[in-house]
Write an enzyme that holds these catalytic residues in place. Sequence first.
Site, PDB file in Angstrom:
ATOM      1  N   GLU A   1       0.875  -1.244  -0.022  1.00 43.60           N
ATOM      2  CA  GLU A   1      -0.104   0.070  -0.037  1.00 43.60           C
ATOM      3  C   GLU A   1       0.855   1.160  -0.176  1.00 43.60           C
ATOM      4  OE1 GLU A   1      -1.525   3.037   0.891  1.00 43.60           O
ATOM      5  OE2 GLU A   1      -1.506   2.507   2.873  1.00 43.60           O
ATOM      6  N   LEU A   2       0.839   2.123  -1.025  1.00 44.13           N
ATOM      7  CA  LEU A   2       1.917   2.974  -1.382  1.00 44.13           C
ATOM      8  C   LEU A   2       1.331   4.199  -1.348  1.00 44.13           C
ATOM      9  CD1 LEU A   2       4.082   0.987  -3.944  1.00 44.13           C
ATOM     10  CD2 LEU A   2       4.078   0.832  -1.470  1.00 44.13           C
TER      11      LEU A   2
ATOM     12  N   CYS B   1      -1.886   9.035   2.880  1.00 42.61           N
ATOM     13  CA  CYS B   1      -2.044   8.640   1.434  1.00 42.61           C
ATOM     14  C   CYS B   1      -3.274   8.722   0.857  1.00 42.61           C
ATOM     15  CB  CYS B   1      -1.538   6.990   1.706  1.00 42.61           C
ATOM     16  SG  CYS B   1      -2.356   5.825   2.519  1.00 42.61           S
TER      17      CYS B   1
END
Length: 465
Positions: A228-229, A262
């Site tokens: 999960e970037l 994010c």
Amino acid sequence: MPIASINPYTGRTLRRFTEFSWAKTERLLAQAHRAAAQWRATTFAERAAGLRRAAALLRERQEELARLMALEMGKPLRDGRAEAQKCATCCEYYATHAEAFLADEEVKTDAGRSFISYAPLGVVLAIMPWNFPLWQVVRFAAPALMAGNVGLLKHAPNVPQCALALENIFHDAGLPPAAFQNLFINNETVARLLADPRVAAVTLTGSERAGVAVGTEAGRHLKKAVLELGGSDPFIVLADADVPLAAKTAAQARMINAGQSCIAAKRFIVEKSVKAEFVQLLKGHLQALRYGDPLAEATDYGPLARPDLADELSRQVADSVAQGAKVALAGGQPRPGATQFDPVILTNVKKGQRAYLEELFGPVALVLTARDAAQALALANDSPFGLGAAVWTRDVARAEAMARQLESGAVFINGLVKSMPELPFGGVKHSGHGRELSYVGIREFVNQKSVWIAKAAEPDTVKTE
């Protein structure tokens, strides 16, 4: 980077920790590997009892946990309490639903009976970031533990006390100590762990750079990886939207965790006819927010987590302005090296600017102008990222059609993008692959095994006189 608690508001070092040697790390891995064989043999009811106790402890200790987050990475107290409570809800969710999510799934085939079973993989290594130092960990740990896996946590080096607090909670909840262990280790030791056959899988939440490094090592050793970037989430506002509500939500969406999220909305793609109104309203909401000590109850947003992060964000803003972006709200750092970063609005954001292409991890709102819904969709998809997205319009059918075309892991219509236990969380493109949360997330770290059983043989017909 040293493993240390450094208060980003004051710059004061609170505690330092010693990195684990490989010998110590390997000893903990051996314990985890042995614990995995025992933990997988427990019942769902036994695991659920531990997760429910962990949930109760998260609620009981929310003040202590909120204070730790404020001190280590600058999260205001009320946000820290909310994070602890959200973690408790996640533990309870999987305690309640894991058994059903992992029940044998009957499949009709040519067999007498066939089904898919779900079995734990074993030791899962989690590499977690500092921005949601409890939630990022728990949303991996709760489903992994309920599935029968055990966890090794390599947390960000600037939140070591949060890592230890979570380890204590799971241990105090009655889980076997080796079922969840914190590791104070560096990247070289991570690579050695990924090469070890006793580590079955890895999950990472972090930057693109970290994702490439971990994904490469996991691939080299044939390990399952969930990544999960980053994200540069579009927030589309069409001409028929409730613009005041959209602008109010936009300010909240951009300022989650001082913009260090994010899934914080970052690119505000607004139809031309309502752009001026939207920018003016957004500016007012952002200016009303109060910066201050995260330990103060009145603080709306605190500092960025580290001076280097604030310095890099300033460079991104300055470069984008030099490349043609316009400043509609001037905030930023009061001086280089400061962790304070007040909200910024950039308009006239276009291709060729750093702001157009890169993720800006902090309180900088980027406004792009679209002539119509079709161009808004095209602008939203013209990004290397694909994590979350929002669409604002009174025409819900049109929004749903756009949602199906948006290249992202989640789309929220007329609402704030957020993660929750019920829905899968993750992205596409450079935002990573795999999913956390929901029934989808708990099935990432299990062996999805097909079982086929032949039909019973027909008994021979015996003729009698």
